[in-house]
Design a protein around this motif. Sequence first.
Motif, mmCIF file in Angstrom:
data_model
loop_
_atom_site.group_PDB
_atom_site.id
_atom_site.type_symbol
_atom_site.label_atom_id
_atom_site.label_comp_id
_atom_site.label_asym_id
_atom_site.label_seq_id
_atom_site.Cartn_x
_atom_site.Cartn_y
_atom_site.Cartn_z
ATOM 1 N N UNK A 1 0.840 -1.195 0.000
ATOM 2 C CA UNK A 1 0.000 0.000 0.000
ATOM 3 C C UNK A 1 0.877 1.249 0.000
ATOM 4 N N UNK A 2 0.485 2.262 -0.775
ATOM 5 C CA UNK A 2 1.245 3.512 -0.863
ATOM 6 C C UNK A 2 0.274 4.693 -0.864
ATOM 7 N N UNK A 3 0.823 5.885 -0.639
ATOM 8 C CA UNK A 3 0.033 7.112 -0.732
ATOM 9 C C UNK A 3 -0.262 7.411 -2.198
ATOM 10 N N UNK A 4 -1.418 7.953 -2.468
ATOM 11 C CA UNK A 4 -1.753 8.421 -3.800
ATOM 12 C C UNK A 4 -1.212 9.836 -4.006
ATOM 13 N N UNK A 5 -1.429 10.380 -5.181
ATOM 14 C CA UNK A 5 -0.939 11.720 -5.492
ATOM 15 C C UNK A 5 -2.069 12.667 -5.889
ATOM 16 N N UNK A 6 -3.296 12.301 -5.580
ATOM 17 C CA UNK A 6 -4.511 13.016 -5.971
ATOM 18 C C UNK A 6 -4.483 14.490 -5.585
ATOM 19 N N UNK A 7 -4.027 14.816 -4.385
ATOM 20 C CA UNK A 7 -4.099 16.182 -3.879
ATOM 21 C C UNK A 7 -2.876 17.026 -4.210
ATOM 22 N N UNK A 8 -1.911 16.492 -4.926
ATOM 23 C CA UNK A 8 -0.689 17.237 -5.221
ATOM 24 C C UNK A 8 -0.884 18.359 -6.235
ATOM 25 N N UNK A 9 -1.951 18.308 -7.026
ATOM 26 C CA UNK A 9 -2.158 19.318 -8.061
ATOM 27 C C UNK A 9 -2.563 20.662 -7.467
ATOM 28 N N UNK A 10 -3.300 20.638 -6.386
ATOM 29 C CA UNK A 10 -3.846 21.864 -5.822
ATOM 30 C C UNK A 10 -3.244 22.140 -4.445
ATOM 31 N N UNK A 11 -2.407 23.195 -4.293
ATOM 32 C CA UNK A 11 -1.803 23.528 -3.004
ATOM 33 C C UNK A 11 -2.827 23.819 -1.914
ATOM 34 N N UNK A 12 -4.055 24.154 -2.291
ATOM 35 C CA UNK A 12 -5.076 24.493 -1.300
ATOM 36 C C UNK A 12 -5.328 23.353 -0.319
ATOM 37 N N UNK A 13 -5.114 22.115 -0.730
ATOM 38 C CA UNK A 13 -5.361 20.981 0.160
ATOM 39 C C UNK A 13 -4.406 21.028 1.360
ATOM 40 N N UNK A 14 -3.107 21.201 1.095
ATOM 41 C CA UNK A 14 -2.136 21.291 2.189
ATOM 42 C C UNK A 14 -2.329 22.572 2.989
ATOM 43 N N UNK A 15 -2.684 23.668 2.297
ATOM 44 C CA UNK A 15 -2.929 24.931 2.995
ATOM 45 C C UNK A 15 -4.080 24.770 3.992
ATOM 46 N N UNK A 16 -5.145 24.118 3.571
ATOM 47 C CA UNK A 16 -6.306 23.914 4.434
ATOM 48 C C UNK A 16 -5.919 23.146 5.691
ATOM 49 N N UNK A 17 -5.216 22.031 5.526
ATOM 50 C CA UNK A 17 -4.859 21.201 6.672
ATOM 51 C C UNK A 17 -3.685 21.777 7.457
ATOM 52 N N UNK A 18 -2.977 22.757 6.883
ATOM 53 C CA UNK A 18 -1.844 23.372 7.565
ATOM 54 C C UNK A 18 -2.233 24.483 8.527
ATOM 55 N N UNK A 19 -3.501 24.875 8.526
ATOM 56 C CA UNK A 19 -3.949 25.908 9.463
ATOM 57 C C UNK A 19 -5.003 25.319 10.403
ATOM 58 N N UNK A 20 -5.171 25.955 11.549
ATOM 59 C CA UNK A 20 -6.054 25.422 12.592
ATOM 60 C C UNK A 20 -7.537 25.604 12.272
ATOM 61 N N UNK A 21 -7.885 26.597 11.492
ATOM 62 C CA UNK A 21 -9.291 26.869 11.175
ATOM 63 C C UNK A 21 -9.364 27.927 10.094
ATOM 64 N N UNK A 22 -10.509 28.561 9.957
ATOM 65 C CA UNK A 22 -10.693 29.587 8.934
ATOM 66 C C UNK A 22 -9.612 30.656 9.064
ATOM 67 N N UNK A 23 -9.043 31.049 7.924
ATOM 68 C CA UNK A 23 -7.950 32.023 7.929
ATOM 69 C C UNK A 23 -8.417 33.422 8.295
ATOM 70 N N UNK A 24 -9.724 33.687 8.257
ATOM 71 C CA UNK A 24 -10.303 34.987 8.617
ATOM 72 C C UNK A 24 -9.698 36.120 7.798
#
Length: 187
Positions: free
Chosen positions: A134-157
């Motif tokens: 089993x390995x990680x997929x690469x589905x979310x690598x195209x859009x930086x917003x995915x890592x940005x979303x999970x990299x912050x605690x909540x709404x950026x305000x």
Amino acid sequence: MRDMDAMVSLFPEDVRVGKNATGRAALRAYMDGTLRSPFTGTSHHIGGHIIEFDDPDHAHGVVYSKNEHETPVADGDGEWVIMQMMYVDDYVRAAGPDGPRWYFARRLPLYWYATDLNRPPVGSAKMRWPGTEAVEGNFHKLFPSYEEFWGRAGDAATPVPEPAPLDEFLNCMRRGQAAPKVKVRAD
């Protein structure tokens, strides 16, 4: 439907195949091997297609695909593998047999998960092909917003920006970054 000639005719005559090959015959050989093993049957359900035009002869886009695969295993029973992915496409309008037509200039598959129908892809390493690690997929690598979303605690305000200009939605979502480099298949 396994019509390899019809499939490769969707690409220009000089299509690049891997690092060292070009042409429809090379693509046909590659796809023949890809669709012969490890699958005995496949079905792709397409949705969410976005195409943006760069100029009159070039375009780019993404399309989501929910797939089902019949996959034989060594004991002969097989597994039914479900998959979620997206294709990142570049298109080119070039000469065809009856005038200009649109072709896939490049098609990059990005995978989120693949797993036996009876084993939901919960947790990490969601690419779970029978008989492989089993390995990680690469589905979310195209859009930086995915890592940005999970990299912050909540709404950026922060203020909500204006909508992306026409034919710039995908570029805005990609933050101007090129498509990721991913390994599609081990040869």
